[in-house]
Write a protein that holds these residues in place. Structure first.
Motif, PDB file in Angstrom:
ATOM      1  N   HIS A 251     -66.791 138.269  37.747  1.00 40.85           N
ATOM      2  CA  HIS A 251     -66.943 136.887  37.951  1.00 40.85           C
ATOM      3  C   HIS A 251     -65.997 135.784  37.637  1.00 40.85           C
ATOM      4  N   ASP A 252     -65.525 135.992  36.443  1.00 42.02           N
ATOM      5  CA  ASP A 252     -64.361 135.034  35.872  1.00 42.02           C
ATOM      6  C   ASP A 252     -63.153 135.160  36.531  1.00 42.02           C
ATOM      7  N   LEU A 253     -62.706 136.494  36.825  1.00 41.64           N
ATOM      8  CA  LEU A 253     -61.434 136.835  37.462  1.00 41.64           C
ATOM      9  C   LEU A 253     -61.515 136.031  38.964  1.00 41.64           C
ATOM     10  N   MET A 254     -62.816 136.176  39.614  1.00 42.50           N
ATOM     11  CA  MET A 254     -62.858 135.721  40.777  1.00 42.50           C
ATOM     12  C   MET A 254     -63.005 134.107  41.168  1.00 42.50           C
ATOM     13  N   ASP A 255     -63.887 133.784  40.180  1.00 46.96           N
ATOM     14  CA  ASP A 255     -64.324 132.358  40.249  1.00 46.96           C
ATOM     15  C   ASP A 255     -63.224 131.177  39.444  1.00 46.96           C
ATOM     16  N   VAL A 256     -63.121 131.819  38.452  1.00 43.83           N
ATOM     17  CA  VAL A 256     -62.070 130.841  37.335  1.00 43.83           C
ATOM     18  C   VAL A 256     -60.623 131.292  37.660  1.00 43.83           C
ATOM     19  N   ASP A 257     -60.275 132.621  37.598  1.00 43.83           N
ATOM     20  CA  ASP A 257     -58.825 132.885  37.601  1.00 43.83           C
ATOM     21  C   ASP A 257     -58.176 132.965  38.942  1.00 43.83           C
ATOM     22  N   GLY A 258     -58.937 132.827  39.987  1.00 46.27           N
ATOM     23  CA  GLY A 258     -58.255 132.706  41.252  1.00 46.27           C
ATOM     24  C   GLY A 258     -57.765 134.004  41.807  1.00 46.27           C
ATOM     25  N   PHE A 259     -58.641 135.054  41.509  1.00 47.15           N
ATOM     26  CA  PHE A 259     -58.592 136.452  42.057  1.00 47.15           C
ATOM     27  C   PHE A 259     -59.086 136.443  43.309  1.00 47.15           C
ATOM     28  N   ASP A 260     -58.365 136.503  44.504  1.00 44.35           N
ATOM     29  CA  ASP A 260     -59.006 136.601  45.885  1.00 44.35           C
ATOM     30  C   ASP A 260     -59.879 138.200  46.050  1.00 44.35           C
ATOM     31  N   ALA A 261     -59.382 139.033  45.507  1.00 39.98           N
ATOM     32  CA  ALA A 261     -60.250 140.476  45.559  1.00 39.98           C
ATOM     33  C   ALA A 261     -60.057 141.295  44.365  1.00 39.98           C
ATOM     34  N   SER A 457     -71.161 146.201  47.072  1.00 41.33           N
ATOM     35  CA  SER A 457     -72.002 145.411  47.468  1.00 41.33           C
ATOM     36  C   SER A 457     -71.725 143.980  47.279  1.00 41.33           C
ATOM     37  N   MET A 458     -70.662 143.771  46.427  1.00 37.13           N
ATOM     38  CA  MET A 458     -70.283 142.559  45.970  1.00 37.13           C
ATOM     39  C   MET A 458     -68.969 141.870  46.934  1.00 37.13           C
ATOM     40  N   LYS A 459     -69.211 140.542  47.312  1.00 34.76           N
ATOM     41  CA  LYS A 459     -68.178 140.375  48.415  1.00 34.76           C
ATOM     42  C   LYS A 459     -66.764 140.347  47.487  1.00 34.76           C
ATOM     43  N   GLY A 460     -65.777 140.902  48.315  1.00 35.58           N
ATOM     44  CA  GLY A 460     -64.288 140.742  47.671  1.00 35.58           C
ATOM     45  C   GLY A 460     -64.118 141.937  46.636  1.00 35.58           C
ATOM     46  N   VAL A 461     -64.854 142.763  46.300  1.00 32.85           N
ATOM     47  CA  VAL A 461     -64.994 143.700  45.374  1.00 32.85           C
ATOM     48  C   VAL A 461     -64.916 144.973  45.906  1.00 32.85           C
ATOM     49  N   PHE A 462     -63.770 145.874  45.414  1.00 30.05           N
ATOM     50  CA  PHE A 462     -63.696 147.293  46.229  1.00 30.05           C
ATOM     51  C   PHE A 462     -63.499 148.146  44.869  1.00 30.05           C
TER      52      PHE A 462
END
Lengths: 495, 277
Positions: A251-261, A457-462
Motif C-alpha cells: 500500500h505504501d509503495l503504491m499510495d505514498v511512494d508513487g509506484f504505479d504497479a 486480485s489487487m489493482k496494479g499488483v501482479f
C-alpha cells in the motif's frame, strides 16, 4: 570412463572436418553422435565448489548444432516456456555465428547463460525434439540447453552481449518485489518499455534462489552477478535489505511512494517439514537453510566465512527433487563421508533432473529408494543419532499420476545418521498476504493470478514465480515474469 | 548502508549504538527486531533487537553485547562509519493492549527490548511493574529510562553488587503472590525466560517471552529459527518473536542455540586474537 574436455574436443574436431554446413544431408545429421558435456572428474570435483559441467568446446557446439534437423514444424519451440526460436539460434551456432545466435536467444530469454544450465530441457524443448523421438531415446535429442549455454557464455566472455534498447522515459514507476528469476525477467522487460524500475530484495545480495539456493558447482555466482550488472546498466535500481510487507507495505509503495504497479516475485517462502517426531533436533536442517549457509553465506570457505556449518559425517537427505540433489552434493563437498538420498518412491518417479541424479551418483551419493522417514532419533544431547525409516512399495497412481508409495507395516528400521536435510518443498510466505489482505490466495497461500496477465486480485499488483506456482523451476518463473511484464506494460499504457 | 551516529560503551562488552535507518525507524513497533550483516561475501547475518527508535530523526538504537564474531566487529565500528546491511523491522510487534497489571522482567541486555514494550503498555493505561537483573552492577543497563515507567523498579544482581542479591524469579514470584499481575513479559537469556515461565505457571499468569534463536534470512525462508511451541513447530522470525512462555520447549530451544557452539568458540578466539593486534 571419464573423458576430458580435450579428448572430447579432438573427437568433435574430427567430425566437423567431415561435413560442410551448406551441404550436410539429413541422413548425415542423424548419424552424428550426441556430444557429451565435458565435466570435472567426479573424484576431483567432490573436493571443490567449482562448476561440474565445464561447457562444450567450440568444435563440440558446432557438431551438436549440426545434429539439429531444422524441422519445419519446430516441436522444440512449443516445448519451451518462453518460445525461443530454437532452430534459428542453433542454425547460427552450427555456422559458427555465435553473435547472431545470442541475439536470437535474447529476443525471448533474458538469461540464457542461466537457463542453459538449470532448465529441465529433457521435459521441455528436448522432450519434443525430432532427433530424440526418431532414436527413441531422450538422451539422443539435440542438446539444446548446452548449445544455448555455449552461446551465452561466448557472448559474455567476448563482451558481445546485444545492447538492450530502452524506450524513452514514460514517467511511470514499477516496483519489483524479489530479485530472483521472475523478478529479474519482469524488471528487464518493464524497464525496456521506458518505465522507472526499482527492485526490492530482502537479503543483502540480489539474485534470489539463483544465489542462495542453487550451488556454485551448478551455477557460478559470477554469472548471476553479470546478469544483475546488466540489469543495473539498463537503469534498474536494486534496493537490498528491503522486505516488502515489513520495511514498507505494498500500500505504501503504491499510495505514498508513487509506484504505479507492483510485481511480486517473492519466491517460495517457508520450508516444509514432515511433522514427524525429532524434526527439531540439533542436526536437522531445511534444504533452504543448508544451501543458504553454503551458497549465500559462503560457509564452505571455512577460512573466510563467519557463518558456521554443522560438521556432518553421515547425512540423510529427505526428498527426490533437484533441491535434494543440490543438498546431497553440497553435503559431500562439505566433507560428509556418506550421503544418502532417502525417497519414498523409486528413481523413476523422482522429480529431479536425470542429469542431476547422474552427477550425484558419479559423486558417490547413495540412493535409498522406497523408504519413508517415520522419526528422527536423538541422542542424550538432543542431537541426531539416527533415522527411523519404513519400507514402501508402489501402489496405484495418485493425483499427480505417479504411483503412490504404500508403507509396509512392521518394516521400520533405524539407520545411523548424524544429520538430516529436509528437502520436501516449500509452503508460501505469509508476510505479504498478512499485510495486504486484498490479495487473494489459495488454500496453500499461493497468490491467485490471472493465467494470461499474472494480475492479482489487487489493482496494479501482479505476481509470478514460486509465490504463484509453489515450488517450480527457474524457467517457469521467468516465463511468468515475462507475461506479467507484458501485462504491466499494457496496464501502464492504458493509465 | 546505515551510518553510526552514536556509540557508548556501557560495560565491558555491552555497547549502546544509534544507527541511521529511516525506513525501519518509521515502521518499527515495540517487540520487533532487525538482521545485521557487516558487508562483503563472508559476513554472517545475526538478529538484534531494537531497543528504541526515533521516527522523526530516522534512527534506531541498539544495545549490543559483544559475544560473537559479528557483534565484536560491530561494536568495534566507530561513529561516522557504516553498518553495511540492516534489514527490518522483522517479526510481529508485541500486542500492545489493555491487560491491567503487567510485570516486565528484563535480564542482561534483554532490558533493552523490554523498554519500548513496557513504555507502550504504560502509555495506554496498564499498571506496570518492572524487575531487572544482571550478573553484576556494571551489566545493569537502562535503569534511568525504566525508572520513568516504574519508579519502584526492582533491581537484582547475581553477586549482590547492586540491588538485591537474587535472581529475577524471586521478585517475580513475590509479585505473582501479592500483586497478582494479569500479564508477565520476560526478555533476557533463554535460561532466565525458562525459569520466569516456570515461576508464573503455578499462578496461571500469562507470560510472553521474546525469543532470539539462530537465523539467517529472518524472512521465513531458512527455517533455522524454529522452536517447539505447544505441539507445533513455529518459526521465530515470522511467527514470533513473542510466544507463550508456558508452551515453549525451552530445553530443545537451548540445545538448538548450541548447534554451532564449537565452531563459534573457535571463530571467537580467532576474532579476539585479531582485535588485539
Amino acid at each position: 570412463m571419464h573423458q576430458t574436455r580435450e579428448q572430447l574436443d579432438v573427437q568433435a574436431k574430427e567430425i566437423l572436418g567431415k561435413f560442410s554446413y551448406d551441404t550436410i544431408t539429413m541422413k548425415e545429421r542423424m548419424g552424428i553422435p550426441a556430444q557429451e558435456m565435458p565435466a570435472q572428474d567426479p573424484a576431483v570435483r567432490v573436493c571443490n565448489m567449482e562448476e561440474v559441467a565445464i561447457g562444450y568446446t567450440e568444435n563440440q557446439v558446432r557438431v551438436e548444432a549440426l545434429r539439429c534437423l531444422q524441422c519445419k514444424n519446430r516441436p522444440c519451440v512449443q516445448g519451451c516456456p518462453v518460445s525461443i526460436d530454437i532452430p534459428g539460434f542453433i542454425a547460427k551456432a552450427a555456422a559458427g555465428d555465435f553473435a547472431s545466435a545470442i541475439s536470437i536467444l535474447k529476443d525471448s530469454s533474458l538469461l540464457p547463460s542461466i537457463c542453459g544450465r538449470v532448465c529441465p530441457q529433457e521435459v521441455q524443448c528436448q522432450l519434443t525434439c525430432t532427433v530424440g523421438k526418431a532414436k527413441k531415446d531422450i538422451d539422443q535429442a539435440v542438446a539444446i540447453g548446452r548449445i544455448e549455454r555455449f552461446c551465452a557464455d561466448w557472448a559474455r566472455e567476448n563482451n558481445a552481449e546485444p545492447a538492450m534498447e530502452i524506450a524513452p522515459a514514460t514517467g511511470k514507476k514499477v516496483a519489483i518485489v524479489g530479485s530472483g528469476p521472475a523478478g529479474v525477467t519482469a524488471a528487464a522487460d518493464v524497464r525496456r518499455a521506458g518505465h522507472e524500475v526499482v527492485m526490492f530484495e530482502a537479503l543483502h545480495k540480489a539474485g534470489g534462489v539463483l544465489v542462495y539456493g542453487i550451488p556454485e558447482f551448478r551455477l557460478p555466482k559470477a554469472i548471476v552477478q553479470k546478469e544483475l550488472d546488466n540489469l543495473t546498466a539498463m537503469g534498474v535500481d536494486i534496493e537490498l535489505d528491503f522486505l516488502v510487507g515489513r520495511t514498507r507495505k505494498i500500500h505504501d509503495l503504491m499510495d505514498v511512494d508513487g509506484f504505479d504497479a507492483v510485481f511480486v516475485g517473492s519466491g517460495a517462502g517457508l520450508p516444509r517439514f514432515m511433522g514427524i517426531p525429532g524434526e527439531n533436533l540439533v542436526g536437522v536442517f531445511s534444504a533452504n537453510e543448508y544451501l543458504t549457509r553454503s551458497n549465500l553465506m559462503k560457509a564452505y570457505d571455512h577460512e573466510n566465512a563467519q557463518t558456521p556449518l554443522f560438521h556432518s559425517k553421515k547425512v540423510a537427505v529427505f526428498g527426490g527433487g533437484n533441491v535434494a540433489m543440490d543438498a546431497a552434493r553440497t553435503a559431500k563437498r562439505l566433507g560428509a563421508d556418506e550421503v544418502y538420498i532417502v525417497y519414498r518412491r523409486t528413481e523413476e518417479e523422482m522429480p529431479a533432473r536425470k542429469e542431476e541424479v547422474h552427477h550425484a551418483k558419479e559423486e558417490g551419493i547413495k540412493f535409498l529408494m522406497l523408504h519413508a522417514p517415520v522419526e528422527i532419533v536423538g541422542d542424550e544431547k538432543g542431537k541426531v543419532a539416527g533415522v527411523k525409516l519404513i519400507t514402501c512399495e508402489l501402489g496405484e497412481p495418485d493425483a499427480s499420476g505417479r504411483r503412490r508409495p504404500v508403507e509396509i507395516q512392521g518394516s521400520e528400521k533405524i539407520y545411523d545418521f548424524d544429520s538430516v536435510v529436509v528437502s520436501i518443498g516449500n509452503s508460501s510466505n505469509p508476510l505479504i498476504k498478512q499485510t495486504t489482505p486484498e490479495i487473494e490466495v489459495n488454500k496453500w497461500g499461493n497468490f491467485i493470478v490471472d493465467e494470461e496477465t499474472c494480475q492479482t486480485s489487487m489493482k496494479g499488483v501482479f505476481a509470478g514465480g514460486d509465490i504463484v506456482l509453489g515450488a517450480a523451476t527457474v524457467i517457469l518463473a521467468m516465463g511468468q515474469g515475462r507475461k506479467a511484464a507484458k501485462a504491466i506494460n499494457d496496464y501502464l499504457a492504458a493509465l | 548502508m546505515n551510518k553510526i551516529l552514536y556509540k557508548k560503551q556501557l560495560s565491558q562488552n555491552v555497547f549502546s549504538m544509534v544507527l541511521e535507518a529511516p525506513l525501519i525507524a518509521r515502521e518499527r513497533k515495540p517487540g520487533q527486531f532487525i538482521i545485521v550483516q557487516l558487508g562483503g561475501d563472508f559476513g554472517e547475518r545475526i538478529p538484534l533487537t531494537i531497543a528504541d527508535a526515533d521516527a522523526e530523526k530516522g534512527t534506531i538504537s541498539l544495545i549490543i553485547q559483544a559475544v560473537g564474531v559479528t557483534t565484536l566487529r560491530l561494536v568495534n565500528l566507530n561513529v561516522g562509519e557504516y553498518v553495511a546491511n540492516v534489514l527490518g523491522p522483522l517479526g510481529h510487534p508485541t500486542p500492545i493492549k489493555k491487560y491491567g497489571k503487567v510485570i516486565g522482567v528484563g535480564g542482561g541486555i534483554g532490558v533493552a527490548p523490554l523498554h519500548p514494550v513496557v513504555q507502550a503498555l504504560k502509555a495506554i493505561g496498564n499498571e506496570v511493574k518492572i524487575v531487572i537483573g544482571a550478573r553484576s552492577k556494571e551489566l545493569i543497563v537502562m535503569e534511568k529510562e525504566l525508572r520513568v515507567i516504574d519508579p519502584d523498579l526492582t533491581i537484582v544482581t547475581d553477586d549482590g553488587s547492586y540491588g538485591k542479591k537474587a535472581l529475577v524469579t524471586e521478585p517475580l514470584k513475590e509479585a505473582c503472590e501479592t500483586w497478582k499481575p494479569d500479564l508477565a513479559i520476560a526478555m533476557g537469556p533463554p535460561i532466565m525466560m525458562k525459569f520466569c515461565a516456570a515461576t508464573t505457571r503455578p499462578f496461571n499468569v500469562h507470560t510472553l517471552v521474546s525469543l532470539n534463536t539462530i537465523m539467517i534470512d529472518g524472512t521465513g525462508m531458512c527455517g533455522g529459527c524454529r522452536v517447539n511451541v505447544g505441539d507445533e513447530t513455529k518459526f521465530v522470525c515470522v511467527d514470533g518473536p513473542d510466544f507463550d512462555g508456558h508452551l515453549v520447549d525451552w530445553d530443545n530451544m537451548m540445545l538448538r542455540l548450541g548447534t554451532y557452539r564449537a565452531q563459534e568458540q573457535e571463530a571467537d578466539h580467532r576474532c579476539r586474537v585479531g582485535l588485539n593486534k
